[in-house]
Motif scaffolding. Structure first.
Motif, PDB file in Angstrom:
ATOM      1  N   GLU A  63       1.067  -1.431  -0.328  1.00  0.00           N
ATOM      2  CA  GLU A  63      -0.132  -0.416  -0.139  1.00  0.00           C
ATOM      3  C   GLU A  63       0.979   1.358   0.331  1.00  0.00           C
ATOM      4  OE1 GLU A  63      -4.457  -1.426   2.086  1.00  0.00           O
ATOM      5  OE2 GLU A  63      -2.320  -0.330   3.588  1.00  0.00           O
ATOM      6  N   ASN A  64       1.928   1.087   1.312  1.00  0.00           N
ATOM      7  CA  ASN A  64       2.311   2.657   1.104  1.00  0.00           C
ATOM      8  C   ASN A  64       3.942   2.811  -0.443  1.00  0.00           C
ATOM      9  OD1 ASN A  64       2.326   2.963   3.657  1.00  0.00           O
ATOM     10  ND2 ASN A  64       3.643   1.550   4.339  1.00  0.00           N
ATOM     11  N   ILE A  65       4.166   1.367  -1.370  1.00  0.00           N
ATOM     12  CA  ILE A  65       4.355   1.955  -2.530  1.00  0.00           C
ATOM     13  C   ILE A  65       3.101   2.095  -3.856  1.00  0.00           C
ATOM     14  CG2 ILE A  65       5.444   0.273  -4.675  1.00  0.00           C
ATOM     15  CD1 ILE A  65       6.616  -1.413  -2.396  1.00  0.00           C
ATOM     16  N   GLU A  66       2.213   1.694  -3.645  1.00  0.00           N
ATOM     17  CA  GLU A  66       1.163   1.394  -4.129  1.00  0.00           C
ATOM     18  C   GLU A  66       0.993   4.049  -4.427  1.00  0.00           C
ATOM     19  OE1 GLU A  66      -3.588   1.558  -5.386  1.00  0.00           O
ATOM     20  OE2 GLU A  66      -2.583   0.396  -3.705  1.00  0.00           O
ATOM     21  N   GLU A  67       0.968   4.089  -3.698  1.00  0.00           N
ATOM     22  CA  GLU A  67       0.896   5.576  -2.814  1.00  0.00           C
ATOM     23  C   GLU A  67       1.658   6.743  -4.482  1.00  0.00           C
ATOM     24  OE1 GLU A  67       1.281   6.956   0.550  1.00  0.00           O
ATOM     25  OE2 GLU A  67      -0.456   5.649   1.960  1.00  0.00           O
ATOM     26  N   ASN A  68       2.995   6.172  -4.416  1.00  0.00           N
ATOM     27  CA  ASN A  68       3.559   6.642  -5.312  1.00  0.00           C
ATOM     28  C   ASN A  68       3.908   6.321  -6.455  1.00  0.00           C
ATOM     29  OD1 ASN A  68       4.599   8.537  -3.236  1.00  0.00           O
ATOM     30  ND2 ASN A  68       5.656   6.343  -2.612  1.00  0.00           N
ATOM     31  N   ILE A  69       2.995   5.571  -7.379  1.00  0.00           N
ATOM     32  CA  ILE A  69       3.522   4.715  -8.730  1.00  0.00           C
ATOM     33  C   ILE A  69       2.914   5.595  -9.594  1.00  0.00           C
ATOM     34  CG2 ILE A  69       3.028   2.414  -8.176  1.00  0.00           C
ATOM     35  CD1 ILE A  69      -0.018   1.909  -9.002  1.00  0.00           C
ATOM     36  N   ASP A  70       1.667   6.925  -9.356  1.00  0.00           N
ATOM     37  CA  ASP A  70       1.845   7.117 -10.055  1.00  0.00           C
ATOM     38  C   ASP A  70       3.031   7.910 -10.587  1.00  0.00           C
ATOM     39  OD1 ASP A  70      -1.117   6.388 -10.088  1.00  0.00           O
ATOM     40  OD2 ASP A  70      -1.994   8.178  -9.086  1.00  0.00           O
ATOM     41  N   ASN A  71       4.221   8.513  -9.693  1.00  0.00           N
ATOM     42  CA  ASN A  71       5.172   9.532 -10.498  1.00  0.00           C
ATOM     43  C   ASN A  71       5.972   8.184 -11.145  1.00  0.00           C
ATOM     44  OD1 ASN A  71       3.888  11.419  -8.551  1.00  0.00           O
ATOM     45  ND2 ASN A  71       4.958  10.336  -6.421  1.00  0.00           N
ATOM     46  N   ILE A  72       5.990   7.149 -10.506  1.00  0.00           N
ATOM     47  CA  ILE A  72       7.119   5.962 -12.091  1.00  0.00           C
ATOM     48  C   ILE A  72       6.908   6.350 -13.343  1.00  0.00           C
ATOM     49  CG2 ILE A  72       7.496   3.855 -12.281  1.00  0.00           C
ATOM     50  CD1 ILE A  72       7.377   3.568  -9.608  1.00  0.00           C
ATOM     51  N   GLU A  73       7.812   6.676 -13.532  1.00  0.00           N
ATOM     52  CA  GLU A  73       7.830   7.266 -14.967  1.00  0.00           C
ATOM     53  C   GLU A  73       8.305   5.729 -15.753  1.00  0.00           C
ATOM     54  OE1 GLU A  73       9.876   9.883 -18.838  1.00  0.00           O
ATOM     55  OE2 GLU A  73      10.161  10.303 -16.733  1.00  0.00           O
ATOM     56  N   LEU A  74       7.777   5.133 -16.618  1.00  0.00           N
ATOM     57  CA  LEU A  74       7.835   3.896 -17.112  1.00  0.00           C
ATOM     58  C   LEU A  74       8.912   4.689 -18.786  1.00  0.00           C
ATOM     59  CD1 LEU A  74       4.631   2.535 -16.504  1.00  0.00           C
ATOM     60  CD2 LEU A  74       6.876   1.292 -15.131  1.00  0.00           C
ATOM     61  N   SER A  75       9.497   3.071 -18.668  1.00  0.00           N
ATOM     62  CA  SER A  75      10.417   3.489 -19.731  1.00  0.00           C
ATOM     63  C   SER A  75       9.464   3.137 -21.307  1.00  0.00           C
ATOM     64  CB  SER A  75      11.466   2.305 -20.469  1.00  0.00           C
ATOM     65  OG  SER A  75      11.218   1.133 -19.783  1.00  0.00           O
ATOM     66  N   ALA A  76       9.868   3.412 -22.576  1.00  0.00           N
ATOM     67  CA  ALA A  76       9.188   2.933 -23.561  1.00  0.00           C
ATOM     68  C   ALA A  76       9.355   1.112 -23.481  1.00  0.00           C
ATOM     69  CB  ALA A  76       9.455   3.447 -24.650  1.00  0.00           C
TER      70      ALA A  76
END
Length: 251
Positions: A75-88
């Motif tokens: 849950e703590n990790i999930e809070e920040n996944i919108d900030n993860i920039e995925l590689s193409a």
């Protein structure tokens, strides 16, 4: 797509993070981001991550980590996944011989949709298909983005054995049988590419989150690629997806 993932118990050693209730590229991006974040954080006790259409199943060792402790970490990790920039994501080209003995049902697909066999091939090769998940048999890709103009129902009587590499259509989905197996999909072609090969360092060729692009080839090219694969000289054609990944093309 859910605002926040649901954490579901899956037996005594797995938790299922459910991100939504539909097949969606936005959900797939969430799953990819969470998978990447869990791997980067090297969460203690996790044994395997299995992405699906709308969820991420996380297998863990209950002797190393408690279920509720693990969920709290996730849950703590999930809070920040919108900030993860995925590689193409990568696109891998799948050379395919359409029709004939390799695609005995392609005329059925054409007839069902009131188009020609040539149009079936043209439409099928016009898109980049998102690999949502792998399953059924080792390396079988569940793909998204097929044009509904070539949709066709499953066979009324499934075949008891389909050759490995067969490309098929079932409903609004298309896919590739990695190994010989039973199946009821309409077969439209076959690729010499081995999606599963236990002799390779990485036996499964494809990866969820990447894309497939089918390319029509003739019999001579099919045999040449097959020979190159046998002697280890074949070079896979891959390239980064540049348009943000909508899995759609035009003809």
């Amino acid at each position: 797509m859910y605002e926040k993932a649901k954490y579901l118990v899956s037996g005594d050693s797995a938790v299922n993070m459910e991100f939504g209730n539909s097949i969606s590229e936005d959900i797939n991006k969430k799953i990819r981001a969470m998978t990447s974040a869990v791997e980067v954080n090297e969460v203690y006790g996790i044994k395997e991550l299995v992405p699906t259409y709308r969820s991420l199943m996380i297998h863990y060792d209950p002797l190393k980590v408690d279920f509720y402790e693990l969920v709290n970490t996730l849950e703590n990790i999930e809070e920040n996944i919108d900030n993860i920039e995925l590689s193409a994501p990568d696109v891998i080209e799948i050379p395919t011989l359409y029709g004939g003995d390799c695609g005995p049902d392609i005329e059925n697909v054409a007839r069902h949709n009131n188009i020609t066999v040539e149009e079936v091939v043209e439409i099928h090769t016009s898109r980049e298909y998102l690999i949502y998940m792998l399953g059924f048999t080792p390396g079988f890709p569940y793909l998204g983005g097929m044009d509904t103009r070539i949709a066709a129902p499953r066979l009324q009587t499934p075949r008891t054995r389909i050759p490995g590499g067969s490309v098929g259509i079932a409903g609004e989905q298309t896919g590739i049988y990695p190994v010989p197996s039973p199946g009821g999909w309409q077969l439209i072609g076959r690729t010499p590419i081995k999606l599963f090969d236990h002799h390779r360092e990485n036996p499964i060729l494809l990866k969820s989150g990447n894309y497939i692009k089918f390319k029509s080839i003739n019999e001579e090219e099919y045999e040449r690629i097959k020979q190159q694969l046998d002697n280890g000289t074949y070079e896979y054609v891959t390239y980064p997806k540049m348009d943000g990944g909508n899995g759609r093309g035009t003809i």
